[in-house]
Design an enzyme around this catalytic site. Structure first.
Site, PDB file in Angstrom:
ATOM      1  N   ASN A 416     -61.141 -11.669  18.597  1.00  0.00           N
ATOM      2  CA  ASN A 416     -60.008 -10.911  19.123  1.00  0.00           C
ATOM      3  C   ASN A 416     -58.850 -11.845  19.475  1.00  0.00           C
ATOM      4  OD1 ASN A 416     -58.945  -8.318  20.613  1.00  0.00           O
ATOM      5  ND2 ASN A 416     -58.720  -9.982  22.086  1.00  0.00           N
ATOM      6  N   GLU A 417     -57.681 -11.563  18.914  1.00  0.00           N
ATOM      7  CA  GLU A 417     -56.418 -12.156  19.343  1.00  0.00           C
ATOM      8  C   GLU A 417     -56.454 -13.672  19.470  1.00  0.00           C
ATOM      9  OE1 GLU A 417     -54.689 -10.394  22.804  1.00  0.00           O
ATOM     10  OE2 GLU A 417     -54.629  -8.385  21.955  1.00  0.00           O
ATOM     11  N   ASN A 468     -53.989  -4.869  17.473  1.00  0.00           N
ATOM     12  CA  ASN A 468     -53.769  -4.498  18.863  1.00  0.00           C
ATOM     13  C   ASN A 468     -52.272  -4.264  19.029  1.00  0.00           C
ATOM     14  OD1 ASN A 468     -56.477  -5.069  19.071  1.00  0.00           O
ATOM     15  ND2 ASN A 468     -56.208  -6.983  20.197  1.00  0.00           N
ATOM     16  N   TYR A 474     -46.423  -3.161  25.990  1.00  0.00           N
ATOM     17  CA  TYR A 474     -45.925  -4.519  25.740  1.00  0.00           C
ATOM     18  C   TYR A 474     -44.844  -4.532  24.660  1.00  0.00           C
ATOM     19  CZ  TYR A 474     -50.139  -5.784  28.329  1.00  0.00           C
ATOM     20  OH  TYR A 474     -51.118  -5.888  29.291  1.00  0.00           O
ATOM     21  N   TRP A 553     -57.326   1.386  24.456  1.00  0.00           N
ATOM     22  CA  TRP A 553     -57.637   0.371  25.461  1.00  0.00           C
ATOM     23  C   TRP A 553     -57.275   0.959  26.821  1.00  0.00           C
ATOM     24  CZ3 TRP A 553     -60.282  -4.036  24.916  1.00  0.00           C
ATOM     25  CH2 TRP A 553     -60.380  -4.851  26.053  1.00  0.00           C
ATOM     26  N   LYS A 574     -55.663  -0.036  32.594  1.00  0.00           N
ATOM     27  CA  LYS A 574     -55.390   0.785  31.411  1.00  0.00           C
ATOM     28  C   LYS A 574     -56.510   1.780  31.105  1.00  0.00           C
ATOM     29  CE  LYS A 574     -52.608  -2.808  29.125  1.00  0.00           C
ATOM     30  NZ  LYS A 574     -52.949  -3.930  30.028  1.00  0.00           N
TER      31      LYS A 574
END
Length: 681
Positions: A416-417, A468, A474, A553, A574
């Site tokens: 992830n990321e 994502n 964001y 999320w 969230k």
């Protein structure tokens, strides 16, 4: 001919023909949860592994346990990452047995000592592991066990860090596993020792390749009967295969067998999560794993297919099951409650982020029909070192070996990321992809990408890509999610991609009618804004069939000690449900109305109970049946929900209490939701 075949098998498995004792029927395997009788000390203690160490001043604890339940969610960002010691005394069964200690999860690096001697070391905080302690634990005796768990950052062990609290301790179950000397292998990366591959699946038959790892820990070569039994959901035997193998002393050999199930009943997601079971019998030992017969595929234009039928995945991300007062040290009942809420929501898929989850979660996903994406803990950054790569590969092996028998698992996740597209990061992802391809060539792989170009090399290692994309949080404008997806699909039509994360923060204590976009890291996260982001995001996702999946999320608010935002420090807010699992936020009901077959009728902003304006809009999430509204008993008309949403604008509120009631006939029954708003100057 039969004697010739047996002789060949003996040569292949033993190397040299030697006289072989026939294995007598062994004793059944036992598993005992070691929950009580532990003592704990936070901080490293020289000599704590010694058998005569005095732990009488240590704190009595029961397992599961973590030392970060409080400081891991207070927002200080400095929760204690240290060494924690656990000690207990273990009664070893009498007789000629093999004895193993099994840990379902211990964060992050674990050293285990039995009788003062080191039994083993495990590096990785989320996968299970077992140590054979037979040689250190004399039969019929009581031996001291000491366990050191270290959750300090370790450059050689993934994850290096993350937007979540790394709870230290023995936060999942510990078990004593006892087997006969002849048994199904217990040391195959913590897995069951049984692998079932679905070779062919038609309406007429399912052909399976079952491999049982047979271990002979006896002192002499043994001829060992091996039997594979498949049972249907009612427990009836529907297929069987048997053989006898010769295994040398101290050896483990894989024994393959072919099994055919006639007229197979498929595992068909939430619509029909039908499961068989496969039992591997080795001498007197037996291991049973679930079996679900199904096919998965993903098309770049038409999305996800289950059993040859389009099956768009709409689901949620989950973190460690946790509770505010216990951190990640939760009970099985707590995990059951979490998945009951996921089922209530109407999700058909779960992304188990950002690491391997507990065995119970995969079992519940099987039972509920939830399609699972599960991943290794490569989060944010990697270390450019052979040791780190080897650790990532080992955790990938563990993820597959421990979970490949679960029908719910469709996707292995590479991570992830990763924030930097360095040669090292790309090399680690490529190495993990190679492990997945070698260990389980039948499933797809995916990677959750963010923060770099959509077509960066990081997004090219896995079979599929997840993005994502937090439009409205964001990134500006929740309505831009669809535009972004269309542009990527046009530019790269062969890419099979999903929205792996999307959403917004929400406090159930903060409210604003017609909210302006809040500052994500600020202290004002009105619940109404999360709902608006959910509405816009789902409309964009639902109308784009090429998106093979989407994952909100996140399902539950969770501890992330480095955060200090919303109405509480130390919490990522969230979630669709609060971290105590008490309150379903408005956005929960939005997704439920869209995803679930159950009747839904929900007046939003119910918690905004004190109003200062003379009028307000009333918004209701519902099914497709007409909804009627009244205020203080005065009817305000009926609306047919458009896209599961009905709005009455500019509703007048009288000074003092106002009782707002929505009614709708769904499924032949009258459903009602009522809220009270108090108008004050």
């Amino acid at each position: 001919m039969r004697r010739l075949v047996f002789a060949l098998v003996t040569l292949l498995l033993c190397g040299i023909c030697v006289p072989a004792a026939v294995a007598a029927p062994g004793r059944a395997r036992t598993e005992t949860v070691l929950a009580t009788g532990w003592r704990f000390h936070l901080g490293d203690v020289p000599g704590a592994a010694a058998p005569d160490f005095d732990d009488s001043a240590w704190t009595p604890v029961s397992l599961p346990h973590t030392w970060n339940a409080a400081d891991g969610a207070d927002g200080g960002g400095n929760y204690r990452r240290d060494v924690g010691w656990y000690r207990t005394r273990l009664a070893v069964p009498a007789g000629d047995r093999r004895v193993f200690l099994q840990f379902d999860g211990a964060n992050l690096v674990t050293d285990v000592y039995v009788g003062g001697h080191r039994a083993g070391r495990h590096e990785g905080g989320y996968s299970g592991f077992r140590f054979d302690i037979t040689g250190l634990a004399p039969a019929g005796r009581t031996v001291p066990v000491a366990v050191a768990v270290d959750n300090r950052k370790n450059a050689d062990v993934a994850p290096l860090d993350g937007d979540f609290t790394l709870f230290g301790g023995l936060y999942r179950d510990v078990r004593l596993v006892v087997t006969d000397p002849v048994h199904v292998d217990a040391l195959d990366y913590g897995g069951p020792g049984v692998t079932v591959r679905q070779k062919e699946l038609t309406a007429a038959a399912a052909d399976l390749a079952v491999t049982t790892r047979v271990t002979n820990d006896a002192a002499v070569t043994r001829r060992i009967p091996v039997r594979t039994v498949v049972r249907d959901a009612a427990g009836r035997v529907v297929a069987m295969s048997g053989t006898t193998v010769t295994v040398g002393a101290g050896r483990t050999v894989p024994v393959p067998t072919a099994v055919r199930i006639r007229a197979p009943h498929r595992w068909n997601g939430v619509r029909d999560p039908y499961r068989y079971s496969v039992t591997a019998e080795v001498g007197g030992d037996a291991v049973t794993v679930p079996l679900g017969l199904r096919t998965f595929a993903v098309d770049p234009d038409r999305g996800f297919f289950l059993n040859g039928v389009p099956y768009p995945l709409h689901g949620v991300n989950t973190q460690l099951p946790s509770r505010p007062d216990r951190g990640a040290a939760v009970s099985g009942a707590d995990i059951d409650a979490d998945y009951a809420l996921i089922a209530e929501l109407g999700a058909n898929a779960v992304r188990m982020a950002h690491y391997q989850h507990s065995p119970r979660e995969y079992e519940l996903a099987d039972r509920l029909g939830l399609v699972v994406w599960t991943e290794v803990p490569l989060v944010g950054f990697v270390t450019d070192s052979p040791a780190f790569t080897a650790n990532a590969e080992a955790q990938a092996h563990e993820l597959v070996r421990q979970n490949q028998h679960h029908p719910s698992v469709a996707l292995w996740g590479l991570g992830n990321e990763e924030y930097v597209s360095s040669p090292a990061a790309n090399a680690v992802l490529a190495a993990v992809q190679a492990v997945f391809r070698a260990d389980d060539p039948d499933r797809l792989t995916s990677y959750a990408h963010c923060c770099l170009s959509d077509t960066d090399a990081l997004a090219g290692h896995a079979d599929l890509t997840g993005y994502n994309r937090y439009y409205g949080w964001y990134l500006p404008d929740a309505g831009s999610l669809g535009k972004w997806a269309d542009e990527l699909h046009r530019a790269d039509p062969g890419r099979r991609f999903s929205v792996s994360e999307y959403g917004a923060g929400a406090s159930v204590r903060q409210h604003e009618q017609h909210p302006v976009p809040p500052v994500p890291g600020g202290h004002w996260h009105p619940e109404e804004y999360q709902a608006e982001v959910a509405e816009a995001s789902w409309r964009a996702i639902e109308s784009r069939p090429y998106l093979w999946g989407s994952f909100v999320w996140v399902m539950f608010d969770f501890a992330s000690d480095g955060r200090n935002e919303g109405d509480r420090p130390g919490i990522n807010d969230k979630g669709l449900v609060t971290d105590d699992r008490v309150t379903r936020k408005d956005a929960f009901y939005w997704y439920q109305a869209n995803w679930s077959a159950r009747p839904v009728l929900h007046i939003t902003s119910a918690r905004d109970s004190v109003r200062t304006t003379a009028t307000t809009d009333v918004k209701v999430y519902a099914g497709t049946a007409p909804v009627s509204l009244s205020v203080n008993g005065v009817p305000l008309g009926t609306r047919v929900p458009g896209g599961h949403l009905a709005v009455w604008p500019g509703v007048a509120l009288q000074p003092g209490p106002n009782v707002v009631r929505a009614t709708s006939v769904q499924g032949g029954r009258l459903h009602t939701d009522t809220v009270t708003w108090v108008r004050q100057p």
